[in-house]
Scaffold this motif. Structure first.
Motif, PDB file in Angstrom:
ATOM      1  N   TYR A 104      68.313  16.055  76.747  1.00  0.00           N
ATOM      2  CA  TYR A 104      67.510  16.786  75.770  1.00  0.00           C
ATOM      3  C   TYR A 104      67.095  18.165  76.278  1.00  0.00           C
ATOM      4  N   THR A 105      66.838  18.283  77.567  1.00  0.00           N
ATOM      5  CA  THR A 105      66.477  19.587  78.131  1.00  0.00           C
ATOM      6  C   THR A 105      67.647  20.560  78.038  1.00  0.00           C
ATOM      7  N   LEU A 106      68.840  20.110  78.444  1.00  0.00           N
ATOM      8  CA  LEU A 106      70.014  20.977  78.367  1.00  0.00           C
ATOM      9  C   LEU A 106      70.294  21.368  76.919  1.00  0.00           C
ATOM     10  N   ALA A 107      70.270  20.421  76.022  1.00  0.00           N
ATOM     11  CA  ALA A 107      70.529  20.708  74.611  1.00  0.00           C
ATOM     12  C   ALA A 107      69.480  21.666  74.053  1.00  0.00           C
ATOM     13  N   SER A 108      68.232  21.474  74.418  1.00  0.00           N
ATOM     14  CA  SER A 108      67.165  22.356  73.934  1.00  0.00           C
ATOM     15  C   SER A 108      67.340  23.778  74.447  1.00  0.00           C
ATOM     16  N   ILE A 109      67.704  23.914  75.696  1.00  0.00           N
ATOM     17  CA  ILE A 109      67.952  25.251  76.260  1.00  0.00           C
ATOM     18  C   ILE A 109      69.110  25.921  75.530  1.00  0.00           C
ATOM     19  N   LEU A 110      70.164  25.179  75.283  1.00  0.00           N
ATOM     20  CA  LEU A 110      71.327  25.749  74.602  1.00  0.00           C
ATOM     21  C   LEU A 110      71.001  26.183  73.179  1.00  0.00           C
ATOM     22  N   VAL A 111      70.293  25.362  72.428  1.00  0.00           N
ATOM     23  CA  VAL A 111      69.974  25.753  71.051  1.00  0.00           C
ATOM     24  C   VAL A 111      68.979  26.915  71.038  1.00  0.00           C
TER      25      VAL A 111
END
Length: 123
Positions: free
Chosen positions: A7-14
């Protein structure tokens, strides 16, 4: 343990893609230069606005999916949205951009998005 990382990686990407979209909407010429294909002074600014709106939309949609859907739905979104940075890689290469930008920014982004999808699928 995998869930916070995914979720952290996905949140950073979005967040990054939404920021890029906002940058194209507010400072289109510098954003285009950072993209790897500088905009022509007499070019049609509508295309820079389209790029900004596309990226902002991808970011907002990604955030909504992360907040309100299942990890599998968010993973599928990430898998599909990886098409954009892969296409951006080819665009930069075909239009005189450097290989460093094409692969160091766009292709690397595509890989990060695909890793994010894999992590979300694994939850």
């Amino acid at each position: 343990m995998l869930s916070p990382i995914a979720y952290t990686l996905a949140s950073i990407l979005v967040a990054m893609v939404a920021f890029i979209g906002l940058r194209f909407l507010t400072a289109p010429r510098p954003a285009a230069a950072g993209y790897g294909v500088p905009a022509k002074q007499d070019g049609d600014d509508a295309y820079l606005t389209i790029k900004g709106l596309r990226d902002l939309t991808f970011g907002v949609l990604g955030a909504a999916l992360l907040a309100f859907s299942s990890p599998q739905a968010a993973a599928l979104y990430m898998l599909v949205v990886a098409i954009a940075p892969l296409g951006d890689t080819l665009i930069v290469l075909r239009h005189g951009g450097t290989k460093a930008v094409a692969f160091g920014i766009h292709f690397a982004t595509a890989i990060a998005v695909l890793i994010s999808a894999a992590l979300l699928f694994a939850i």
